[in-house]
Design an enzyme around this catalytic site. Structure first.
Site, short mmCIF file in Angstrom:
data_model
loop_
_atom_site.label_atom_id
_atom_site.label_comp_id
_atom_site.label_asym_id
_atom_site.label_seq_id
_atom_site.Cartn_x
_atom_site.Cartn_y
_atom_site.Cartn_z
N ASP A 291 41.40 50.31 29.20
CA ASP A 291 42.41 51.00 29.08
C ASP A 291 42.58 52.46 29.18
O ASP A 291 43.16 53.06 28.01
CB ASP A 291 43.54 50.21 28.49
N HIS B 263 49.28 30.82 40.74
CA HIS B 263 49.93 31.64 39.60
C HIS B 263 50.66 30.74 38.65
O HIS B 263 51.90 31.67 38.52
CB HIS B 263 51.14 33.00 40.30
N ARG C 160 47.86 40.60 38.41
CA ARG C 160 48.93 40.88 39.70
C ARG C 160 47.39 40.63 41.10
O ARG C 160 46.17 40.98 40.93
CB ARG C 160 49.26 42.06 39.56
N GLU D 31 50.67 36.75 48.15
CA GLU D 31 50.90 35.42 47.66
C GLU D 31 52.34 34.61 48.39
O GLU D 31 53.08 36.43 48.80
CB GLU D 31 51.23 35.48 46.36
#
Length: 376
Positions: free
Chosen positions: A146, A255, A209, A238
């Site tokens: 990260d 999801h 995502r 989606e």
């Protein structure tokens, strides 16, 4: 006050009617015309909130009961004097337990032990950090990636993505979706990175995502025989996901990784508390007041909790394979993807289960993993 609320927020009317008149609506059906006369808008991730939706409306408060905000143009809201609030971290526990359950499922399916695998966590915010803590509690090696967090945090040793993907057996994604800047995440997992994966079998999990993974490149890699077990809860485009990709992944869900009852209520109450503060009518609600008793409240366990025992406990609470089956059975139906989300079961978190053990090591570990454990 008139409040428009997404129907997928549990107890929405019971919670928000304390602050005004509540209208419930499907999140994808919210339009500029519908919202124009409301004072507040409470949404989830399927509703894009921006200038085209709200310009000229009466809305002065927007709340999103989600931990991500890529569906919100928060800069425009601020410029327009519209107060915005979201529920950062509200679903972290649910997503972490989904990922942990997925790993337990794959270890059973393919005959490996979790402690023999290294899990690469890409994105170490609320979710990634909690996953790191729980994997460590169970003795699973981890690597962290990260770049923005690496500049400010010291929770572990940080890896470059290019190095992590060659060393980790499992890649699990927990980043926001961003399109610009030095650390943009759109198509972070792309054709080049997939090609760089070692020839030995790897696991890829995406619960953040859909567009963080290039779905076309992933399908191409799988069809070419890439040794990759894939678990996808999120998809590009989606609700119109790629059926070919669904047919090539180990587990596919609609999801719903963050859809625990506790997580959804936690998010709704966070927005309620913020909206009541905005109105100057300070009220405060607690999550526990809205949670029903779980189907299974207590079990007793003898001896040390190893991987097989943990798997049994996790399966008592959540059957991930059932959600996979539901998606495959319903995706061909009109609005099948959204219907699965709208009618999702009351999935509970591990904290809903009390476990009595006669082993102090097991008690401590289970508590670190999120269960309620007592020594008996």
């Amino acid at each position: 006050m008139k409040i428009l609320v997404d129907e997928n927020i549990p107890y929405a009317h019971k919670i928000f009617s304390r602050l005004g008149d509540v209208q419930i609506i499907h999140g994808r059906k919210i339009t500029a015309q519908i919202v124009s006369s409301y004072d507040a808008l409470i949404v989830r991730s399927v509703t894009n909130v921006n200038q085209s939706l709200l310009e000229g409306s009466k809305v002065r408060f927007v709340g999103s009961t989600t931990s991500g905000i890529d569906h919100i143009d928060d800069h425009w809201l601020e410029k327009s004097g519209i107060k915005f609030s979201y529920a950062a971290g509200c679903n972290a526990i649910a997503v972490v337990e989904y990922v942990f359950t997925a790993l337990l499922l794959l270890s059973q399916r393919y005959g490996f032990h979790l402690r023999d695998k290294t899990v690469g966590i890409i994105g170490v915010g609320n979710i990634g950090r909690l996953l790191y803590q729980r994997l460590n509690a169970f003795g699973v090696p981890t690597l962290l990636c990260d770049p923005p967090q690496a500049e400010i945090s010291t929770i572990g040793e940080w890896q470059l993505l290019e190095k992590l993907v060659t060393e980790a057996d499992v890649l699990t994604l927990h980043t926001p979706l961003t399109y610009h800047g030095r650390h943009a995440t759109w198509h972070l997992i792309n054709e080049d990175l997939l090609s760089a994966l070692p020839s030995t079998k790897r696991i890829l999990i995406n619960t953040c995502r859909g567009a963080v993974v290039d779905n076309v490149a992933l399908l191409h890699a799988l069809k070419k025989g890439k040794l990759l077990s894939v678990i996808l809860d999120v998809w590009e485009k989606e609700p119109n996901l790629s059926l070919s990709l669904l047919n090539n992944v180990d587990i596919g869900t609609a999801h719903i990784a963050g859809y625990s009852l506790e997580g959804k209520v936690r998010g709704a109450i966070k927005i309620f508390n913020d909206y009541s503060k905005f109105l100057g009518a300070i009220q405060s609600l607690n999550v526990s007041a809205f949670l029903p008793a779980p189907m299974i409240e207590y079990v007793r366990w003898h001896g040390v909790i190893n991987e097989e025992e943990l798997r049994k406990l996790a399966y008592l609470i959540y059957d991930l394979q059932f959600d996979d089956i539901l998606l495959r059975r319903n995706i061909h139906k009109p609005h099948g993807f959204d219907q699965l989300r709208t009618n999702y079961c009351e999935r509970r978190e591990w904290s809903s289960l009390s476990v009595g053990t006669d082993n102090n090591i097991s008690t401590n570990m289970l508590n670190q993993l999120g269960f309620k454990s007592i020594l008996i």
